[in-house]
Write an enzyme that holds these catalytic residues in place. Sequence first.
Site, PDB file in Angstrom:
ATOM      1  CD  GLU A  10       5.596 -29.716 -22.138  1.00 40.35           C
ATOM      2  OE1 GLU A  10       4.458 -29.249 -21.505  1.00 40.35           O
ATOM      3  OE2 GLU A  10       5.791 -29.486 -23.238  1.00 40.35           O
ATOM      4  CD  GLN A  40      18.135 -19.414 -18.072  1.00 38.21           C
ATOM      5  OE1 GLN A  40      17.401 -19.462 -19.219  1.00 38.21           O
ATOM      6  NE2 GLN A  40      17.682 -19.511 -17.151  1.00 38.21           N
ATOM      7  CE1 TYR A  70      11.066 -22.921 -11.158  1.00 31.49           C
ATOM      8  CE2 TYR A  70      10.847 -20.905 -12.268  1.00 31.49           C
ATOM      9  CZ  TYR A  70      11.350 -21.861 -12.211  1.00 31.49           C
ATOM     10  OH  TYR A  70      12.030 -22.424 -13.595  1.00 31.49           O
ATOM     11  CE1 TYR A 103       4.522 -30.208 -29.935  1.00 30.60           C
ATOM     12  CE2 TYR A 103       4.500 -28.059 -31.161  1.00 30.60           C
ATOM     13  CZ  TYR A 103       4.541 -29.542 -31.253  1.00 30.60           C
ATOM     14  OH  TYR A 103       4.676 -30.240 -32.075  1.00 30.60           O
ATOM     15  CG  HIS A 152      13.113 -18.852 -20.194  1.00 26.63           C
ATOM     16  ND1 HIS A 152      11.977 -18.903 -19.550  1.00 26.63           N
ATOM     17  CD2 HIS A 152      14.141 -19.502 -19.029  1.00 26.63           C
ATOM     18  CE1 HIS A 152      11.774 -19.343 -18.300  1.00 26.63           C
ATOM     19  NE2 HIS A 152      13.153 -19.482 -18.206  1.00 26.63           N
TER      20      HIS A 152
END
Length: 381
Positions: free
Chosen positions: A254, A98, A275, A264, A161
């Site tokens: 979110e 990513q 998963y 958070y 991520h």
Amino acid sequence: MKNLLSILNKFHSIFLLFLLIIVLSLSSLLAQTSFSTKDYRVKVVKLFKGLSYPWGFDFLPDGRIILTEKGGKVLILNLATKKVSTAAVLRQVADLGQGGLLDVLVDPNFSKEKPFIYLTLSTRQRNQFGTILMKADLIKDELTNFKVLFRAKPLSTSGLHFGSRVRIDRQGFIYLSLGERGNRSQSQDLASHYGKIIRLTREGEVPEDNPFSRQFPEFKENFTYGHRNPQGMAIHPSTGEIWTSEHGARGGDEINIIKAGRNYGWPIISYGTHYSGRKIGEGTRKSGMEQPIYYWDPSIAPAGMTFYEGELFPKWKNNLFVSSLKFGLISRLKIVNNRVVEEERIFRNNFGRIRDIKQSPGGSIMFITDERNGGLYEILR
């Protein structure tokens, strides 16, 4: 015989011209598609094709678009001439998983004297990878005078991520979103930059009122924590607040409003599951941890987001548009009785993975698709 050949040549030329007109007409139809939404019949026009995994884009003052490709290219797209030029090729980009060349931001005060562009990218040091924020000058359509404003630490071997959106608020502070790199514990660890929203000045300095400066002086850039993988960020047009969209695991995507020093929740609380189907953390709520103002379950894999402020779609004023990678759709949300609700989902699986979305200076909405042969599209009435 000569007359016959002349007639045949003329007929052949007319036939070719007729065929060309048909081809051009079909191409135009293929490049433009019409859709019904709750409020409008809209058309979607493909402005550019052949983009290689575009990740972020922004608008220059003259109306052109600056765009990143994940592999390391920064492109400038001229809407008037349809010309694509290369502003830079960043060799230090580590294009893995990513990671890669990610977001791009044109400074809100961009000018000839201050031609500042901001870029986020993943880089490699031996077999580890990290995220950096860079600032450059756009001079004669080329990026130059590169300066690193921020380096995330610690480095990681993971390709997961990275985040990472970048915005500048009304006070002139830079906000950068960073994912937890697939290591969940990083989100709650204030001696790490991962799973955080970072806050800096335009020069890469740390604002004096950053909330963790005294407790964690080596990580004083941290502004909020407890994030999983926030890939969307927008500034609310009325309040000036920073809103983010964040990938959950299996469910629990979110939308959050970013407030200094707040936690958070990830991975202690979540509205999704792992998963594998196992429960995440301690449930959906815990004292001292923020609740999302909206969440999706099942996940849509939210990426870019933008508030609409234009005149082309007056019924959509102040609505929030969030792009989806998983379903290739755009989620339109609005605030009703002080609560965020999803009004509709547009374009499901019509264009591919929608990576980023923005309102254009002319009031249309544009988006890019994260594909090997990605495109830039415009939504019009």
